[in-house]
Every structure is written in structure tokens, then in C-alpha cells.
Design a protein around this motif. Structure first.
Motif, PDB file in Angstrom:
ATOM      1  N   GLN A   1       0.851  -1.437   0.055  1.00 20.32           N
ATOM      2  CA  GLN A   1       0.343  -0.005   0.091  1.00 20.32           C
ATOM      3  C   GLN A   1       0.645   1.191  -0.148  1.00 20.32           C
ATOM      4  OE1 GLN A   1      -3.195  -0.458   0.079  1.00 20.32           O
ATOM      5  NE2 GLN A   1      -4.048   1.362  -0.316  1.00 20.32           N
ATOM      6  N   VAL A   2       0.612   1.957  -1.066  1.00 23.01           N
ATOM      7  CA  VAL A   2       0.741   3.281  -0.855  1.00 23.01           C
ATOM      8  C   VAL A   2       0.374   4.584  -0.271  1.00 23.01           C
ATOM      9  CG1 VAL A   2       2.609   5.167  -2.512  1.00 23.01           C
ATOM     10  CG2 VAL A   2       2.634   2.213  -3.220  1.00 23.01           C
ATOM     11  N   GLN A   3       0.807   5.430   0.028  1.00 27.96           N
ATOM     12  CA  GLN A   3      -0.280   6.239   0.812  1.00 27.96           C
ATOM     13  C   GLN A   3       0.535   7.879   0.295  1.00 27.96           C
ATOM     14  OE1 GLN A   3      -0.512   6.556   4.545  1.00 27.96           O
ATOM     15  NE2 GLN A   3      -2.287   5.132   4.747  1.00 27.96           N
ATOM     16  N   LEU A   4      -0.401   8.563  -0.506  1.00 22.57           N
ATOM     17  CA  LEU A   4       1.139   9.691  -1.233  1.00 22.57           C
ATOM     18  C   LEU A   4      -0.052  10.886  -0.533  1.00 22.57           C
ATOM     19  CD1 LEU A   4       0.074   9.210  -4.896  1.00 22.57           C
ATOM     20  CD2 LEU A   4       1.959   8.584  -3.552  1.00 22.57           C
ATOM     21  N   VAL A   5       1.104  11.889   0.197  1.00 24.12           N
ATOM     22  CA  VAL A   5       0.504  13.374   0.206  1.00 24.12           C
ATOM     23  C   VAL A   5       1.019  14.276   0.069  1.00 24.12           C
ATOM     24  CG1 VAL A   5       0.299  14.983   2.592  1.00 24.12           C
ATOM     25  CG2 VAL A   5       0.285  12.250   2.240  1.00 24.12           C
ATOM     26  N   GLU A   6      -0.192  15.300  -0.861  1.00 21.29           N
ATOM     27  CA  GLU A   6       0.389  16.583  -1.944  1.00 21.29           C
ATOM     28  C   GLU A   6       0.539  17.616  -1.060  1.00 21.29           C
ATOM     29  OE1 GLU A   6      -2.250  14.565  -4.700  1.00 21.29           O
ATOM     30  OE2 GLU A   6      -2.481  14.559  -2.698  1.00 21.29           O
ATOM     31  N   SER A   7       0.982  18.454  -1.257  1.00 21.72           N
ATOM     32  CA  SER A   7       1.309  20.208  -0.714  1.00 21.72           C
ATOM     33  C   SER A   7       2.066  21.106  -1.632  1.00 21.72           C
ATOM     34  CB  SER A   7       2.278  19.994   0.400  1.00 21.72           C
ATOM     35  OG  SER A   7       3.880  19.721   0.015  1.00 21.72           O
ATOM     36  N   GLY A   8       1.397  22.398  -1.251  1.00 22.84           N
ATOM     37  CA  GLY A   8       2.400  23.667  -1.864  1.00 22.84           C
ATOM     38  C   GLY A   8       1.743  24.051  -3.069  1.00 22.84           C
ATOM     39  N   GLY A   9       0.069  23.652  -3.115  1.00 18.47           N
ATOM     40  CA  GLY A   9      -0.876  24.724  -3.686  1.00 18.47           C
ATOM     41  C   GLY A   9      -1.088  25.722  -3.023  1.00 18.47           C
ATOM     42  N   GLY A  10      -1.831  26.786  -3.698  1.00 19.13           N
ATOM     43  CA  GLY A  10      -2.321  28.145  -3.527  1.00 19.13           C
ATOM     44  C   GLY A  10      -2.434  28.915  -4.287  1.00 19.13           C
ATOM     45  N   LEU A  11      -2.494  30.377  -4.105  1.00 20.25           N
ATOM     46  CA  LEU A  11      -2.940  31.642  -4.610  1.00 20.25           C
ATOM     47  C   LEU A  11      -2.066  32.297  -4.974  1.00 20.25           C
ATOM     48  CD1 LEU A  11      -5.579  33.311  -5.915  1.00 20.25           C
ATOM     49  CD2 LEU A  11      -5.626  33.780  -3.841  1.00 20.25           C
ATOM     50  N   VAL A  12      -1.892  32.253  -6.387  1.00 20.34           N
ATOM     51  CA  VAL A  12      -0.708  32.966  -6.948  1.00 20.34           C
ATOM     52  C   VAL A  12      -1.220  33.838  -8.496  1.00 20.34           C
ATOM     53  CG1 VAL A  12      -0.343  30.988  -8.323  1.00 20.34           C
ATOM     54  CG2 VAL A  12       1.660  32.502  -8.244  1.00 20.34           C
ATOM     55  N   ALA A  24       5.383   9.836  -1.053  1.00 20.04           N
ATOM     56  CA  ALA A  24       5.561   8.855  -0.881  1.00 20.04           C
ATOM     57  C   ALA A  24       5.439   8.370   0.500  1.00 20.04           C
ATOM     58  CB  ALA A  24       5.033   8.384  -2.009  1.00 20.04           C
ATOM     59  N   SER A  25       4.638   6.841   1.199  1.00 18.82           N
ATOM     60  CA  SER A  25       4.847   6.380   1.943  1.00 18.82           C
ATOM     61  C   SER A  25       5.481   5.814   1.676  1.00 18.82           C
ATOM     62  CB  SER A  25       3.181   5.806   2.973  1.00 18.82           C
ATOM     63  OG  SER A  25       3.120   4.905   2.072  1.00 18.82           O
ATOM     64  N   GLY A  26       5.819   4.715   0.532  1.00 21.21           N
ATOM     65  CA  GLY A  26       6.350   3.899   0.300  1.00 21.21           C
ATOM     66  C   GLY A  26       7.038   4.109  -1.751  1.00 21.21           C
ATOM     67  N   ARG A  27       7.692   3.085  -1.720  1.00 20.07           N
ATOM     68  CA  ARG A  27       8.528   2.646  -3.092  1.00 20.07           C
ATOM     69  C   ARG A  27       7.008   2.689  -4.287  1.00 20.07           C
ATOM     70  NH1 ARG A  27      12.840  -1.309  -5.990  1.00 20.07           N
ATOM     71  NH2 ARG A  27      13.203  -0.031  -7.289  1.00 20.07           N
ATOM     72  N   ALA A  28       7.355   3.484  -4.152  1.00 16.72           N
ATOM     73  CA  ALA A  28       6.184   3.834  -6.020  1.00 16.72           C
ATOM     74  C   ALA A  28       7.432   3.694  -7.483  1.00 16.72           C
ATOM     75  CB  ALA A  28       5.229   4.408  -5.769  1.00 16.72           C
ATOM     76  N   TYR A  29       7.107   3.007  -8.243  1.00 15.34           N
ATOM     77  CA  TYR A  29       7.835   3.109  -9.446  1.00 15.34           C
ATOM     78  C   TYR A  29       7.463   4.495 -10.784  1.00 15.34           C
ATOM     79  CZ  TYR A  29       8.516  -1.226  -8.060  1.00 15.34           C
ATOM     80  OH  TYR A  29       9.856  -2.536  -7.587  1.00 15.34           O
ATOM     81  N   ALA A  30       6.513   4.607 -11.374  1.00 14.42           N
ATOM     82  CA  ALA A  30       6.246   5.867 -12.447  1.00 14.42           C
ATOM     83  C   ALA A  30       5.218   6.621 -11.616  1.00 14.42           C
ATOM     84  CB  ALA A  30       5.727   5.131 -13.796  1.00 14.42           C
TER      85      ALA A  30
END
Length: 121
Positions: A1-12, A24-30
Motif C-alpha cells: 500500500q502506498v500513501q501519497l500526500v501532496e503539498s504546495g498548492g495555493g493562490l498565485v 510517498a509512504s512507500g516505494r512507487a515506480y512511475a
């Protein structure tokens, strides 16, 4: 199982820059980035192979966006420059348990929760 957490969005403002990160919490490939504007389907933005040696971009972002990855940190980045109001969307990070890039959302196995990017004119 891989968990993904995005950050960095906003208003520009238009013409500005943002950098999105996906941890990513675990190894992923593409890995890929997709975006979904109001009332629109989820669309491909960029993708990168597991090694980082191969990339692919949607025509609408070529020359403005750059995808990269740091495998030591299990993190993928999307550097977005010269942003336009039409880039406004929720941006999603996705992981594929395959070394091959895909532009098709259904071929990705794991998804993050999304991060909002708003570009004002």
C-alpha cells in the motif's frame, strides 16, 4: 500500500510560480500529476519514470512545468512556472506500480487527496 500526500498548492497571480510536492509512504515506480478543474474530467499533466530518467508532459504545460523526483526522499515535485488562469484546478499526485509512464488516470494504482492551485488574472 502506498500513501501519497501532496503539498504546495495555493493562490498565485498569473505569471507566477508554484512548486507542488508529493511524498510517498512507500516505494512507487512511475509517478504522475493530474488536474481537475471545476466541471471537468481529471486530465493528465506530467509523469516521470521510477528512475527519473523519463518524463512526459501534456501539450498545455510543456515548457512551463517540470516534473522531477528525489528517490532518497520518496518525493516527486511539479515545478510550475508562467502560470495561467486556465491552470486553476485541484492537482492530484498518482503512483503506478509499473516502471512505465502512462497518461491515463485509470492505469495509476494510488492517488493523493489533491491540492488546490488557483491562478488569478
Amino acid at each position: 500500500q502506498v500513501q501519497l500526500v501532496e503539498s504546495g498548492g495555493g493562490l498565485v497571480q498569473a505569471g507566477g510560480s508554484l512548486r507542488l510536492s508529493c511524498a510517498a509512504s512507500g516505494r512507487a515506480y512511475a509517478m504522475g500529476w493530474f488536474r481537475q478543474g471545476p466541471g471537468e474530467d481529471r486530465k493528465f499533466v506530467a509523469a516521470i519514470t521510477g528512475s527519473g530518467g523519463g518524463t512526459s508532459y501534456a501539450d498545455s504545460v510543456k515548457g512551463r512545468f517540470t516534473i522531477s523526483r528525489d528517490n532518497a526522499k520518496n518525493t516527486v515535485y511539479l515545478q510550475m512556472n508562467s502560470l495561467k488562469p486556465e491552470d486553476t484546478a485541484v492537482y492530484y499526485c498518482a503512483a503506478r506500480l509499473s516502471g512505465m509512464i502512462s497518461t491515463i488516470a485509470e492505469r495509476y494504482d494510488y492517488w493523493g487527496q489533491g491540492t488546490q492551485v488557483t491562478v488569478s488574472s
